[in-house]
Write an enzyme that holds these catalytic residues in place. Structure first.
Site, PDB file in Angstrom:
ATOM      1  N   GLU A 282       0.826  -1.219   0.000  1.00 24.92           N
ATOM      2  CA  GLU A 282       0.000   0.000   0.000  1.00 24.92           C
ATOM      3  C   GLU A 282       0.858   1.266   0.000  1.00 24.92           C
ATOM      4  O   GLU A 282       0.536   2.251  -0.683  1.00 24.92           O
ATOM      5  CB  GLU A 282      -0.932  -0.017   1.217  1.00 24.92           C
ATOM      6  CG  GLU A 282      -2.026   1.031   1.149  1.00 24.92           C
ATOM      7  CD  GLU A 282      -3.109   0.764   2.181  1.00 24.92           C
ATOM      8  OE1 GLU A 282      -3.742  -0.305   2.112  1.00 24.92           O
ATOM      9  OE2 GLU A 282      -3.307   1.614   3.059  1.00 24.92           O
ATOM     10  N   GLU A 285       1.980   1.802  -3.415  1.00 22.32           N
ATOM     11  CA  GLU A 285       0.901   2.358  -4.249  1.00 22.32           C
ATOM     12  C   GLU A 285       0.761   3.867  -3.990  1.00 22.32           C
ATOM     13  O   GLU A 285       0.598   4.657  -4.930  1.00 22.32           O
ATOM     14  CB  GLU A 285      -0.390   1.625  -3.859  1.00 22.32           C
ATOM     15  CG  GLU A 285      -1.461   1.590  -4.911  1.00 22.32           C
ATOM     16  CD  GLU A 285      -2.691   0.829  -4.406  1.00 22.32           C
ATOM     17  OE1 GLU A 285      -2.591   0.007  -3.472  1.00 22.32           O
ATOM     18  OE2 GLU A 285      -3.770   1.084  -4.962  1.00 22.32           O
ATOM     19  N   CYS A 302      -8.584  -1.857   3.930  1.00 24.71           N
ATOM     20  CA  CYS A 302      -8.518  -3.099   4.708  1.00 24.71           C
ATOM     21  C   CYS A 302      -9.784  -3.383   5.500  1.00 24.71           C
ATOM     22  O   CYS A 302      -9.966  -4.498   5.974  1.00 24.71           O
ATOM     23  CB  CYS A 302      -7.311  -3.065   5.645  1.00 24.71           C
ATOM     24  SG  CYS A 302      -7.228  -1.585   6.616  1.00 24.71           S
ATOM     25  N   SER A 322      -7.138   2.012  -2.286  1.00 16.53           N
ATOM     26  CA  SER A 322      -6.008   1.138  -2.603  1.00 16.53           C
ATOM     27  C   SER A 322      -6.563  -0.186  -3.130  1.00 16.53           C
ATOM     28  O   SER A 322      -7.626  -0.637  -2.701  1.00 16.53           O
ATOM     29  CB  SER A 322      -5.221   0.904  -1.317  1.00 16.53           C
ATOM     30  OG  SER A 322      -4.441  -0.255  -1.442  1.00 16.53           O
ATOM     31  N   LYS A 361     -15.859  -9.365   8.364  1.00 22.14           N
ATOM     32  CA  LYS A 361     -14.821 -10.240   7.808  1.00 22.14           C
ATOM     33  C   LYS A 361     -15.409 -11.578   7.363  1.00 22.14           C
ATOM     34  O   LYS A 361     -14.865 -12.245   6.501  1.00 22.14           O
ATOM     35  CB  LYS A 361     -13.717 -10.485   8.843  1.00 22.14           C
ATOM     36  CG  LYS A 361     -12.892  -9.255   9.168  1.00 22.14           C
ATOM     37  CD  LYS A 361     -11.769  -9.054   8.178  1.00 22.14           C
ATOM     38  CE  LYS A 361     -10.997  -7.784   8.434  1.00 22.14           C
ATOM     39  NZ  LYS A 361     -10.309  -7.283   7.257  1.00 22.14           N
ATOM     40  N   GLU A 364     -16.693 -10.775   4.015  1.00 21.20           N
ATOM     41  CA  GLU A 364     -15.545 -10.519   3.137  1.00 21.20           C
ATOM     42  C   GLU A 364     -14.895 -11.829   2.668  1.00 21.20           C
ATOM     43  O   GLU A 364     -14.557 -11.983   1.484  1.00 21.20           O
ATOM     44  CB  GLU A 364     -14.505  -9.672   3.888  1.00 21.20           C
ATOM     45  CG  GLU A 364     -13.295  -9.281   3.049  1.00 21.20           C
ATOM     46  CD  GLU A 364     -12.152  -8.726   3.888  1.00 21.20           C
ATOM     47  OE1 GLU A 364     -11.957  -9.181   5.031  1.00 21.20           O
ATOM     48  OE2 GLU A 364     -11.445  -7.829   3.402  1.00 21.20           O
ATOM     49  N   GLU A 369     -14.231 -12.133  -5.412  1.00 22.44           N
ATOM     50  CA  GLU A 369     -12.979 -11.471  -5.822  1.00 22.44           C
ATOM     51  C   GLU A 369     -11.802 -11.946  -4.971  1.00 22.44           C
ATOM     52  O   GLU A 369     -10.652 -11.721  -5.319  1.00 22.44           O
ATOM     53  CB  GLU A 369     -13.032  -9.942  -5.657  1.00 22.44           C
ATOM     54  CG  GLU A 369     -14.218  -9.208  -6.211  1.00 22.44           C
ATOM     55  CD  GLU A 369     -15.354  -9.144  -5.212  1.00 22.44           C
ATOM     56  OE1 GLU A 369     -16.095 -10.149  -5.123  1.00 22.44           O
ATOM     57  OE2 GLU A 369     -15.519  -8.126  -4.525  1.00 22.44           O
ATOM     58  N   CYS A 506     -10.666  -1.278  14.606  1.00 21.39           N
ATOM     59  CA  CYS A 506     -10.956  -2.697  14.877  1.00 21.39           C
ATOM     60  C   CYS A 506     -11.104  -3.004  16.357  1.00 21.39           C
ATOM     61  O   CYS A 506     -11.788  -3.953  16.721  1.00 21.39           O
ATOM     62  CB  CYS A 506      -9.865  -3.578  14.312  1.00 21.39           C
ATOM     63  SG  CYS A 506      -9.925  -3.631  12.538  1.00 21.39           S
TER      64      CYS A 506
HETATM   65 FE1  HC1 Z   1      -8.596  -5.268  11.593  1.00 19.81          FE
HETATM   66 FE2  HC1 Z   1      -7.050  -5.580   9.657  1.00 19.81          FE
HETATM   67  S1  HC1 Z   1      -6.727  -4.075  11.313  1.00 19.81           S
HETATM   68  S2  HC1 Z   1      -9.191  -4.883   9.402  1.00 19.81           S
HETATM   69  O1  HC1 Z   1      -9.356  -3.745  11.912  1.00 19.81           O
HETATM   70  O2  HC1 Z   1      -6.451  -4.390   8.295  1.00 19.81           O
HETATM   71  O3  HC1 Z   1     -10.911  -7.119  11.682  1.00 19.81           O
HETATM   72  O4  HC1 Z   1      -7.664  -6.103  14.331  1.00 19.81           O
HETATM   73  O5  HC1 Z   1      -7.365  -7.945  11.242  1.00 19.81           O
HETATM   74  O6  HC1 Z   1      -7.465  -7.881   7.691  1.00 19.81           O
HETATM   75  O7  HC1 Z   1      -4.212  -6.567  10.220  1.00 19.81           O
HETATM   76  C1  HC1 Z   1     -10.042  -6.396  11.787  1.00 19.81           C
HETATM   77  C2  HC1 Z   1      -8.066  -5.757  13.368  1.00 19.81           C
HETATM   78  C3  HC1 Z   1      -7.575  -6.820  10.997  1.00 19.81           C
HETATM   79  C4  HC1 Z   1      -7.265  -7.004   8.426  1.00 19.81           C
HETATM   80  C5  HC1 Z   1      -5.264  -6.228   9.951  1.00 19.81           C
END
Ligand code: HC1
Ligand code: SF4
Length: 573
Positions: A282, A285, A302, A322, A361, A364, A369, A506
């Site tokens: 990132e 980028e 993320c 990103s 998550k 996700e 994708e 998070c």
């Molecule tokens: Fe997160 Fe991440 S920080 S998104 O908040 O970018 O869920 O803890 O795991 O994938 O590393 C959540 C936290 C986590 C991702 C990372």
């Protein structure tokens, strides 16, 4: 100032203060169900719908809901008079009269605020046994279960979704006895604008909103002949201990690894490693876009709740986030390629489990994708709460466990990976690396304190070479909407923006131990996150030796063809 007495104690408070606030100031607790004061996030659920917080004013002889009644000069408040307590009991008995009697099997058992108040009031029978609602339960999404029969109409979830997050997926529907908080047009949550941020269930006092549990699936995998590996998100380690009576913010990384080993995972890895990998891609980028190869501002990508929100509500900005996958997805892709090669096993014989503070998550992980050669990068996601329930189910005494270390090679991480878990951390980690890439000089002060904390929109300017780089952080989706609208209208101009769907980042995710609206818990978890960073020898992602080795031995160039194939994604408007 207004002077009054509460339980015989003289109190002097500012005009406009509620009786509840005045009582809290002198450490008198009044039970509440609908009330929610998100202090630093600056939202209060003001509906006063539950009436559990009734108190008696001996001066006027009246009962008042303390959360919605401003203090008056000379009031003589008793929070525990016979009338006040009786009124409170009646309210709770009425709530219980049509509440499903399924505490033993409810996902919120022992974590339900209605159950706790009934217990604290010593309610042993329900005098008004009434009709029960039989509304359909919505368990059709991959993240969220909505049981309207358990809704007590406190409407905290509505305040969270509609006012704090500005998503607008929840609304009061139905009439009379059947009134409940439901979804837009009474659709299944996956057919609404829900982002699966999970903030509604973080504040739901009962089992009306809970996560989809994958615990049984994970047990089944653990008892299969597959190689089952697990990764743990940055924010899990500062909250898991709360499920075992430890203080919020206690860093329990070592105990967590030991517990995961005892549960039977074959290898235990760290999402923080993958967060370092994300930063390398990132930051590159970002640097490229600053050199004129692509649009600014770059937006972080993320957070899956944010990605859902962006695709639905800011689809005209789809070309600026990103293209990096989130760290746990990068981890899955690397595990099923690089690690499988190292271990000499087929990707189909490996199961990747993510322990995340987040319910989005789960959604996700199933995105098409995020598949590689027809298989999902990550197979199963469980939350911090679900991991705690597995540990309890296995009879492990968590607080007594010795510390253990993550496995090699995807267990090594820097402080930059750790701070991903708190709002502002992703962009701080990006800047630590981008600065050094662009200038070739060492960044001396690593902490960007303007980007830390629970303020809704944070910003700072960093001098990189001869350029003033403007950075912003949107903390929560409501603030994201505000900030992006300003960017779209040209009122604000930034080079990079971090977005996290959950207030606090998070650490405040919908899969974390319930904070029930107590935001001080988020601050303590953030302190835990920053202490992990502070105590690391390496604090910049590009210095992680295992990441360097991964590029040298497997990925090749940063942003090269293999990195693109495994670590980057696209979005759907
Ligand atoms: Fe997160 Fe991440 S920080 S998104 O908040 O970018 O869920 O803890 O795991 O994938 O590393 C959540 C936290 C986590 C991702 C990372
Ligand atoms: Fe709203 Fe988030 Fe709850 Fe969905 S998960 S209903 S977006 S608060």
């Amino acid at each position: 100032m207004i002077n009054l007495k509460i339980n015989g104690i003289d109190v002097s408070v500012e005009k406009g203060t509620t009786i509840l606030q005045a009582a809290n100031m002198i450490d008198i607790q009044i039970p509440t169900l609908c009330h929610m004061d998100l202090h630093d996030i600056k939202y209060i659920n003001k509906l006063a719908s539950c009436r559990v917080c009734m108190v008696e004013d001996k001066k006027s002889g009246k009962l008042f809901p303390s959360c919605a009644t401003p203090v008056k000069e000379g009031m003589i408040i008793e929070t525990d008079s016979i009338r006040a307590v009786q009124a409170r009991r009646t309210v709770v008995e009425l709530l219980l009269s049509d509440h499903p009697n399924s505490c033993l099997t409810c996902a919120k058992n022992l974590d339900c605020q209605l159950q706790k108040i009934a217990h604290d009031l010593g309610i042993r029978e329900i005098p008004y046994q009434g009709e029960m609602r039989q509304l359909p339960i919505d368990a059709n999404s991959l993240s969220l279960v909505r049981d309207p029969n358990k809704c007590i109409l406190c409407r905290r979830c509505e305040t969270m979704c509609n006012e704090v997050q500005t998503v607008g997926a929840l609304a009061e529907i139905g009439r009379g006895f059947y009134t409940h908080v439901g979804s837009t047009f009474n659709r299944s949550m996956y057919e609404t604008t829900c982002t699966f941020c999970g903030q509604c269930l973080s504040v739901c006092p009962t089992g009306a909103l809970t996560e989809v549990s994958n615990v049984r699936k994970v047990w089944k995998a653990l008892h299969s002949d597959k190689t089952v590996i697990v990764q743990t998100a940055p924010a899990v380690r500062v909250a898991l201990g709360e499920m075992f009576g430890m203080e919020p913010g206690t860093v329990v990384t070592g105990k967590m690894v030991t517990a995961l080993r005892k549960l039977g995972f074959d290898m235990i890895f760290d999402t923080n490693f993958a967060a370092d990998l994300t930063i390398v891609e990132e930051a590159n980028e970002f640097v490229e876009r600053m050199k004129g190869n692509g649009k600014l501002p770059i937006l972080t990508s993320c957070c899956p709740g944010w990605v859902n929100f962006m695709e639905q509500q800011f689809s005209d900005m789809i070309d600026i986030p990103s293209t990096c996958k989130s760290p746990h997805e990068m981890f899955g892709a690397i595990a099923k390629s690089y690690l499988c090669e190292k271990l000499n096993i087929k990707p189909e014989d490996m199961v990747v489990v993510s322990v995340m503070p987040c319910i989005a998550k789960k959604f996700e992980a199933a995105r098409p994708e995020l598949e590689h050669k027809g298989a999902s990068d990550v197979d199963m996601v469980i939350t911090t709460r679900e991991l705690a329930s597995m540990i309890k189910e296995a009879g492990i005494h968590f607080t007594e466990l010795p510390d253990d270390d993550f496995d090699d090679p995807m267990g090594e991480s820097t402080g930059a990976g750790a701070i991903f878990g708190a709002t502002g951390g992703v962009i701080e980690a990006t800047v630590r690396t981008a600065y050094e890439t662009l200038t070739g000089k060492e960044l001396e002060k690593l902490e960007f304190t303007d980007l830390r904390g629970l303020t809704g929109i944070k910003e700072t300017t960093v001098k990189i070479g001869d350029r003033e780089v403007r950075i912003a952080v949107a903390n929560g989706l409501g603030n994201t909407r505000k900030l992006l609208n300003k960017v779209k209208s040209g009122e604000e101009k930034f080079d990079a923006i971090e977005v996290m769907a959950c207030p606090g980042g998070c650490i405040g995710g919908g899969g974390q131990p319930f904070h029930h609206g107590d935001i001080s818990i988020l601050k303590r978890r953030a302190e835990g996150i920053y202490s992990v960073d502070h105590n690391k020898k390496l604090r910049k992602s590009h210095e992680n030796p295992k990441i360097i080795e991964l590029y040298e031995t497997y990925l090749g160039e940063v942003a090269g063809p293999r990195a693109h194939e495994l670590l980057h994604t696209s979005y759907t408007a």
